[in-house]
Design a protein around this motif. Structure first.
Motif, PDB file in Angstrom:
ATOM      1  N   GLU A  23       0.845  -1.200   0.000  1.00  0.00           N
ATOM      2  CA  GLU A  23       0.000   0.000   0.000  1.00  0.00           C
ATOM      3  C   GLU A  23       0.875   1.243   0.000  1.00  0.00           C
ATOM      4  N   SER A  24       0.304   2.357  -0.406  1.00  0.00           N
ATOM      5  CA  SER A  24       1.004   3.644  -0.348  1.00  0.00           C
ATOM      6  C   SER A  24       0.936   4.197   1.075  1.00  0.00           C
ATOM      7  N   LEU A  25       1.833   5.111   1.384  1.00  0.00           N
ATOM      8  CA  LEU A  25       1.809   5.752   2.705  1.00  0.00           C
ATOM      9  C   LEU A  25       0.484   6.476   2.921  1.00  0.00           C
ATOM     10  N   ASN A  26       0.004   7.197   1.911  1.00  0.00           N
ATOM     11  CA  ASN A  26      -1.273   7.899   2.066  1.00  0.00           C
ATOM     12  C   ASN A  26      -2.405   6.938   2.415  1.00  0.00           C
ATOM     13  N   HIS A  27      -2.453   5.778   1.738  1.00  0.00           N
ATOM     14  CA  HIS A  27      -3.516   4.805   2.030  1.00  0.00           C
ATOM     15  C   HIS A  27      -3.363   4.223   3.430  1.00  0.00           C
ATOM     16  N   VAL A  28      -2.135   3.943   3.831  1.00  0.00           N
ATOM     17  CA  VAL A  28      -1.880   3.400   5.172  1.00  0.00           C
ATOM     18  C   VAL A  28      -2.330   4.402   6.236  1.00  0.00           C
ATOM     19  N   LEU A  29      -2.009   5.681   6.030  1.00  0.00           N
ATOM     20  CA  LEU A  29      -2.403   6.704   7.004  1.00  0.00           C
ATOM     21  C   LEU A  29      -3.915   6.883   7.049  1.00  0.00           C
ATOM     22  N   GLY A  66      14.021   4.335  -6.428  1.00  0.00           N
ATOM     23  CA  GLY A  66      14.207   5.587  -5.703  1.00  0.00           C
ATOM     24  C   GLY A  66      13.155   6.639  -6.006  1.00  0.00           C
ATOM     25  N   GLN A  67      12.150   6.297  -6.810  1.00  0.00           N
ATOM     26  CA  GLN A  67      11.099   7.245  -7.191  1.00  0.00           C
ATOM     27  C   GLN A  67       9.904   7.108  -6.252  1.00  0.00           C
ATOM     28  N   TRP A  68      10.090   7.445  -4.998  1.00  0.00           N
ATOM     29  CA  TRP A  68       9.055   7.264  -4.002  1.00  0.00           C
ATOM     30  C   TRP A  68       8.251   8.543  -3.800  1.00  0.00           C
ATOM     31  N   THR A  69       6.938   8.386  -3.670  1.00  0.00           N
ATOM     32  CA  THR A  69       6.061   9.484  -3.251  1.00  0.00           C
ATOM     33  C   THR A  69       5.102   8.915  -2.206  1.00  0.00           C
ATOM     34  N   HIS A  70       4.321   9.765  -1.593  1.00  0.00           N
ATOM     35  CA  HIS A  70       3.330   9.319  -0.605  1.00  0.00           C
ATOM     36  C   HIS A  70       2.242   8.446  -1.238  1.00  0.00           C
ATOM     37  N   ASP A  71       2.152   8.455  -2.572  1.00  0.00           N
ATOM     38  CA  ASP A  71       1.141   7.645  -3.268  1.00  0.00           C
ATOM     39  C   ASP A  71       1.727   6.397  -3.927  1.00  0.00           C
ATOM     40  N   THR A  72       3.027   6.160  -3.764  1.00  0.00           N
ATOM     41  CA  THR A  72       3.676   4.993  -4.355  1.00  0.00           C
ATOM     42  C   THR A  72       3.482   3.777  -3.452  1.00  0.00           C
ATOM     43  N   PRO A  73       2.856   2.707  -3.939  1.00  0.00           N
ATOM     44  CA  PRO A  73       2.712   1.501  -3.111  1.00  0.00           C
ATOM     45  C   PRO A  73       4.072   0.853  -2.831  1.00  0.00           C
ATOM     46  N   TYR A  74       4.228   0.346  -1.636  1.00  0.00           N
ATOM     47  CA  TYR A  74       5.420  -0.408  -1.249  1.00  0.00           C
ATOM     48  C   TYR A  74       5.006  -1.449  -0.213  1.00  0.00           C
ATOM     49  N   GLY A 126      19.148   9.899   3.095  1.00  0.00           N
ATOM     50  CA  GLY A 126      18.654   9.803   1.724  1.00  0.00           C
ATOM     51  C   GLY A 126      17.844   8.548   1.443  1.00  0.00           C
ATOM     52  N   VAL A 127      17.803   8.167   0.167  1.00  0.00           N
ATOM     53  CA  VAL A 127      17.014   7.025  -0.295  1.00  0.00           C
ATOM     54  C   VAL A 127      17.632   5.729   0.223  1.00  0.00           C
ATOM     55  N   ARG A 128      16.798   4.829   0.682  1.00  0.00           N
ATOM     56  CA  ARG A 128      17.256   3.529   1.172  1.00  0.00           C
ATOM     57  C   ARG A 128      16.229   2.466   0.802  1.00  0.00           C
ATOM     58  N   PRO A 129      16.637   1.208   0.758  1.00  0.00           N
ATOM     59  CA  PRO A 129      15.725   0.160   0.313  1.00  0.00           C
ATOM     60  C   PRO A 129      14.711  -0.283   1.363  1.00  0.00           C
ATOM     61  N   ILE A 130      15.012  -0.020   2.638  1.00  0.00           N
ATOM     62  CA  ILE A 130      14.145  -0.529   3.704  1.00  0.00           C
ATOM     63  C   ILE A 130      14.282   0.326   4.950  1.00  0.00           C
ATOM     64  N   ASP A 131      13.181   0.457   5.677  1.00  0.00           N
ATOM     65  CA  ASP A 131      13.169   1.012   7.030  1.00  0.00           C
ATOM     66  C   ASP A 131      12.591  -0.074   7.914  1.00  0.00           C
ATOM     67  N   ILE A 132      13.136  -0.216   9.105  1.00  0.00           N
ATOM     68  CA  ILE A 132      12.642  -1.212  10.056  1.00  0.00           C
ATOM     69  C   ILE A 132      12.311  -0.492  11.352  1.00  0.00           C
ATOM     70  N   GLU A 133      11.089  -0.669  11.812  1.00  0.00           N
ATOM     71  CA  GLU A 133      10.701  -0.145  13.114  1.00  0.00           C
ATOM     72  C   GLU A 133      10.511  -1.323  14.054  1.00  0.00           C
ATOM     73  N   TYR A 134      10.887  -1.125  15.309  1.00  0.00           N
ATOM     74  CA  TYR A 134      10.648  -2.134  16.337  1.00  0.00           C
ATOM     75  C   TYR A 134       9.855  -1.475  17.451  1.00  0.00           C
ATOM     76  N   TRP A 135       8.671  -2.023  17.676  1.00  0.00           N
ATOM     77  CA  TRP A 135       7.787  -1.525  18.727  1.00  0.00           C
ATOM     78  C   TRP A 135       7.827  -2.507  19.882  1.00  0.00           C
ATOM     79  N   LYS A 136       8.476  -2.124  20.967  1.00  0.00           N
ATOM     80  CA  LYS A 136       8.587  -3.022  22.123  1.00  0.00           C
ATOM     81  C   LYS A 136       7.223  -3.252  22.771  1.00  0.00           C
ATOM     82  N   ASP A 137       6.419  -2.192  22.876  1.00  0.00           N
ATOM     83  CA  ASP A 137       5.095  -2.290  23.501  1.00  0.00           C
ATOM     84  C   ASP A 137       4.107  -1.469  22.679  1.00  0.00           C
ATOM     85  N   ILE A 138       3.281  -2.148  21.886  1.00  0.00           N
ATOM     86  CA  ILE A 138       2.369  -1.415  21.001  1.00  0.00           C
ATOM     87  C   ILE A 138       1.268  -0.687  21.758  1.00  0.00           C
TER      88      ILE A 138
END
Length: 155
Positions: A23-29, A66-74, A126-138
């Motif tokens: 999904e795109s960031l806009n859709h996720v939000l 590297g052509q990412w926008t808030h509407d680009t699905p990932y 800058g541009v990177r292939p992945i971001d990883i978040e770790y939520w210890k307590d959601i």
């Protein structure tokens, strides 16, 4: 201006079991689907064989052009760490995050304010292939003293 501590770490391979959506960031939000899936995953931890910690990972895997926008699905992977991939529920996936060097940045504060941390990351790394978040307590993500660990590949 907020300051961030950045640590370079060596990360072992991480085996994960959970959900994957594209999904795109806009859709996720708008839909809040990542929050729904992490709540669902937290309720279903007993269904996942070999789960070995209670924290939840979010992997955001971007297109390589590297052509990412808030509407680009990932791809978004919302998952638990497991010691090995055993039987998994039919609606879940497995994912293996390869070992490597990562930069660890801690977002301190409510999850709803994480945009400023990503602005810092985007401007610094800058541009990177992945971001990883770790939520210890959601369940404490909107607390002022909440911390979210963010890992990005080290160049």
């Amino acid at each position: 201006m907020k300051t961030y501590e950045v640590d370079k770490i060596e990360q072992d391979e991480i085996k994960l079991v959970g959900f994957s959506i594209t999904e795109s960031l806009n859709h996720v939000l708008e839909s809040r689907i990542v929050g729904v899936l992490r709540e669902d995953l937290a309720k279903r931890t007993d269904e996942i064989e070999n789960a070995n910690e209670s924290g939840i990972y979010l992997l955001q895997i971007y297109n390589q052009d590297g052509q990412w926008t808030h509407d680009t699905p990932y791809q978004h992977v919302i998952a638990l760490k497991v010691s090995s991939h055993g039987e998994i529920p039919a609606d879940m996936i497995t994912y293996t995050l390869p070992a490597g060097q990562f930069m660890k940045i801690v977002h301190a504060g409510a999850e709803s304010e994480i945009g400023s941390t990503y602005e810092y990351i985007n401007n610094t790394f800058g541009v990177r292939p992945i971001d990883i978040e770790y939520w210890k307590d959601i369940h404490s993500l909107e607390n002022a003293d909440s911390q979210i660990d963010i890992y990005i590949p080290s160049k």
